[in-house]
Design an enzyme around this catalytic site. Structure first.
Site, mmCIF file in Angstrom:
data_model
loop_
_atom_site.group_PDB
_atom_site.id
_atom_site.type_symbol
_atom_site.label_atom_id
_atom_site.label_comp_id
_atom_site.label_asym_id
_atom_site.label_seq_id
_atom_site.Cartn_x
_atom_site.Cartn_y
_atom_site.Cartn_z
ATOM 1 N N GLN A 277 0.843 -1.198 0.000
ATOM 2 C CA GLN A 277 0.000 0.000 0.000
ATOM 3 C C GLN A 277 0.880 1.250 0.000
ATOM 4 O OE1 GLN A 277 -3.251 -0.132 -0.310
ATOM 5 N NE2 GLN A 277 -3.609 -2.315 0.057
ATOM 6 N N TYR A 309 -6.824 -11.770 -3.624
ATOM 7 C CA TYR A 309 -5.886 -10.732 -4.065
ATOM 8 C C TYR A 309 -5.058 -10.307 -2.838
ATOM 9 C CZ TYR A 309 -9.525 -10.507 -7.689
ATOM 10 O OH TYR A 309 -10.457 -10.816 -8.641
ATOM 11 N N GLU A 333 -3.238 -15.213 -4.244
ATOM 12 C CA GLU A 333 -2.510 -14.137 -4.918
ATOM 13 C C GLU A 333 -1.829 -14.709 -6.164
ATOM 14 O OE1 GLU A 333 -1.553 -10.731 -4.664
ATOM 15 O OE2 GLU A 333 -0.208 -11.283 -6.305
ATOM 16 N N ASP A 386 -9.559 -7.662 -2.257
ATOM 17 C CA ASP A 386 -8.894 -6.374 -2.482
ATOM 18 C C ASP A 386 -8.274 -6.393 -3.875
ATOM 19 O OD1 ASP A 386 -7.502 -4.008 -2.249
ATOM 20 O OD2 ASP A 386 -6.059 -4.733 -0.771
ATOM 21 N N CYS A 413 -10.247 0.299 -4.744
ATOM 22 C CA CYS A 413 -9.612 1.600 -5.001
ATOM 23 C C CYS A 413 -10.230 2.286 -6.217
ATOM 24 C CB CYS A 413 -8.102 1.445 -5.149
ATOM 25 S SG CYS A 413 -7.628 0.307 -6.438
HETATM 26 C C1 LIG Z 1 -4.589 -3.949 -4.458
HETATM 27 S S1 LIG Z 1 -3.400 -5.228 -4.269
HETATM 28 C C2 LIG Z 1 -3.856 -5.828 -2.675
HETATM 29 C C3 LIG Z 1 -2.822 -6.628 -1.953
HETATM 30 C C4 LIG Z 1 -3.064 -6.843 -0.469
HETATM 31 N N1 LIG Z 1 -4.453 -7.097 -0.165
HETATM 32 C C5 LIG Z 1 -2.553 -5.678 0.339
HETATM 33 O O1 LIG Z 1 -3.364 -4.907 0.852
HETATM 34 O O2 LIG Z 1 -1.332 -5.532 0.472
HETATM 35 C C6 LIG Z 1 -3.977 -6.409 -5.413
HETATM 36 C C7 LIG Z 1 -3.159 -7.682 -5.486
HETATM 37 O O3 LIG Z 1 -3.820 -8.565 -6.387
HETATM 38 C C8 LIG Z 1 -2.867 -9.260 -7.153
HETATM 39 N N2 LIG Z 1 -3.596 -9.696 -8.352
HETATM 40 C C9 LIG Z 1 -3.905 -8.982 -9.455
HETATM 41 N N3 LIG Z 1 -4.693 -9.695 -10.276
HETATM 42 C C10 LIG Z 1 -4.884 -10.891 -9.681
HETATM 43 C C11 LIG Z 1 -5.634 -12.049 -10.014
HETATM 44 N N4 LIG Z 1 -6.342 -12.120 -11.157
HETATM 45 N N5 LIG Z 1 -5.632 -13.082 -9.166
HETATM 46 C C12 LIG Z 1 -4.920 -13.032 -8.018
HETATM 47 N N6 LIG Z 1 -4.208 -11.958 -7.635
HETATM 48 C C13 LIG Z 1 -4.195 -10.901 -8.451
HETATM 49 C C14 LIG Z 1 -1.746 -8.282 -7.349
HETATM 50 O O4 LIG Z 1 -0.539 -8.974 -7.607
HETATM 51 C C15 LIG Z 1 -1.741 -7.539 -6.011
HETATM 52 O O5 LIG Z 1 -0.860 -8.153 -5.101
#
Ligand SMILES: C[S@@+](CC[C@H](N)C(=O)[O-])C[C@H]1O[C@@H](n2cnc3c(N)ncnc32)[C@H](O)[C@@H]1O
Length: 455
Positions: A277, A309, A333, A386, A413
């Site tokens: 973040q 995620y 993830e 998320d 977001c």
């Molecule tokens: C907004 S971040 C949130 C991460 C965590 N919740 C945090 O607050 O630190 C979104 C995460 O989703 C992962 N991501 C993106 N697309 C994805 C998918 N289709 N399936 C799984 N993970 C995914 C990204 O690598 C990233 O780590």
């Protein structure tokens, strides 16, 4: 697009509203015009920057005729309305608006998105990052991550708003002070992107992400790249096509060095170049927000709880702290390196697991393979999700709803993506119970929302 900036028409606009993306809404000869750098209630002169669509135009404010009472000196002098639009750096598109009013506008965009696309009436509250008085009074100095760009001439800086031209700037007001001082001394870098990361130890890492010659640069260079791609396609996949492929650049090993981020008493390991973040107070704010949201649900630590995620497990740890040592939670993830860190970060909960998978595939597997006992545990579970800015999307939402978890905490977001997913959840029988917004991106149009849904 109109021919050139100099010859583009300048029109007078009454700005009546605010739209997703932080742009004002006005009308000109009956047509909607989205105008940047304005505030609802203002009358401005704006230069038309895009008239290619029949339904709406885009324009950029060049002069404020009647200023809003909420207009202030821009937090970033280089982005002020007095500067030519093509020279204004992007990333602080609300910097000319008093901080409290920025929050009101973000609240409006979230409420209207949920109303129009989510089909729900709600009046979300919006709060500053952190606890009482933790956010700086002027909303600056929060970025612990900053991405800049290096052009062919070696210039380093942010891209101009709505373009890929690098703008050299003399300050970075949104960056944490350590990052700002390093950013202003960067020199001699290869063209491409450079990320600055300040972890909890206060050290600033400079992570170079050079781009092969064919992939970088402003619009003109991109067009050259597209043309080259077209030529390659016409010639097929032979040796000639391979020889035109841009040579890969060496990867900066620092991207994969481990850093530690502290949130309260807890430590999280992650790759220096991995997701975290951005606002210095965001990890603690979201941990609290998820804890508060889960308190409104019937959380069962022994159910099959999910953190979708999950990154390096920040929000799974929040669930673990609520449920205690026996908490069952699976963090899902796509990035294997992040999952590896999540495994370590969640090691104290024996029921915690970190899985590398795309969320859509993970849910499809659960729907196909979960035993009746596991399905019953999932039905009692709480799901935190998320997703990235594009949202979870209809397929993921529908799969999740078919698993029928007891409660859902959606960290979003992007208000429009959230609203669209709330509508899909609604069709599947889930109702929006509450939504709180957090100003984790002051002076930009972005806002983080935490929504609670249940059946
Ligand atoms: C907004 S971040 C949130 C991460 C965590 N919740 C945090 O607050 O630190 C979104 C995460 O989703 C992962 N991501 C993106 N697309 C994805 C998918 N289709 N399936 C799984 N993970 C995914 C990204 O690598 C990233 O780590």
């Amino acid at each position: 697009m109109t021919s050139s900036a100099a010859s583009a028409p300048v029109i007078e606009l009454e700005v009546t509203g605010i739209a997703h993306g932080g742009v004002g809404v006005a009308r000109h000869d009956g047509r909607v015009v989205f105008v940047s750098d304005a505030i609802p209630g203002e009358r401005v002169h704006a230069r038309v920057s895009d008239d290619s669509k029949a339904s709406f135009w885009r324009a950029e404010t060049v002069e404020v005729l009647d200023a809003s009472a909420h207009r202030v000196a821009h937090i970033w002098p280089e982005a002020d309305v007095a500067v030519a639009p093509e020279q204004r750096p992007g990333g602080a598109e609300f910097g000319h608006i008093a901080l409290a009013h920025q929050r009101t506008l973000k609240q409006t965009v979230l409420r209207e998105s949920l109303q129009r696309m989510g089909k729900v009436e709600t009046n979300p509250t919006i709060v500053a990052a952190g606890g009482e008085g933790e956010e700086s009074a002027d909303g600056t100095g929060w970025r612990t991550r900053l991405s800049l760009h290096v052009d062919e001439a070696g210039r380093v800086g942010p891209y101009a708003a709505r373009s890929h031209s690098v703008i050299e700037v003399g300050s970075h007001p949104l960056a944490a002070s350590g990052i700002e001082s390093v950013a202003l001394t960067l020199d001699g870098l290869e063209p491409g992107r450079v990320d600055l990361v300040q972890a909890s130890d206060g050290m600033v890492r400079v992570l170079s992400r050079p781009e092969p010659a064919g992939r970088r640069g402003p619009a003109g260079q991109s067009r050259a790249k597209d043309a080259a791609r077209g030529d390659r396609r016409r010639r097929g996949r032979g040796a000639a096509a391979r020889s035109e492929r841009p040579a890969p650049r060496p990867v900066d090993p620092q991207l994969f060095s481990t850093i530690i981020e502290r949130v309260g008493d807890r430590e999280f390991s992650l790759d220096a170049g991995g997701f975290w973040q951005v606002h210095r107070l965001a990890p603690a704010t979201l941990t609290r927000a998820v804890t508060d949201a889960v308190a409104t649900l019937d959380f069962d630590p022994e159910a099959a709880n999910l953190d979708l995620y999950g990154g390096v497990g920040l929000l799974a740890a929040a669930l673990g702290d609520i449920g205690g040592s026996g908490t069952r939670v699976t963090s899902v993830e796509a990035d294997a390196r992040a999952t590896e860190h999540a495994g370590e970060n969640l090691a104290e909960w024996i029921g915690a697991r970190a899985e590398t998978s795309r969320v859509d595939r993970y849910l499809a597997r659960l729907l196909a393979d979960a035993s009746p006992l596991e399905r019953a545990r999932l039905r009692r579970g709480t799901v935190v999700l998320d997703p990235p800015r594009s949202g979870a999307g209809a397929e993921v939402v529908r799969s999740l709803a078919r698993l029928q978890p007891d409660g859902i905490v959606y960290v979003a977001c992007d208000p429009v993506a959230l609203a669209r997913d709330v509508a899909t959840f609604g069709e599947a029988g889930y109702r929006l119970r509450q939504v709180t917004a957090y100003d984790l991106f002051p002076h930009s149009h972005h806002v983080e929302a935490v929504a609670v849904l249940s059946r």
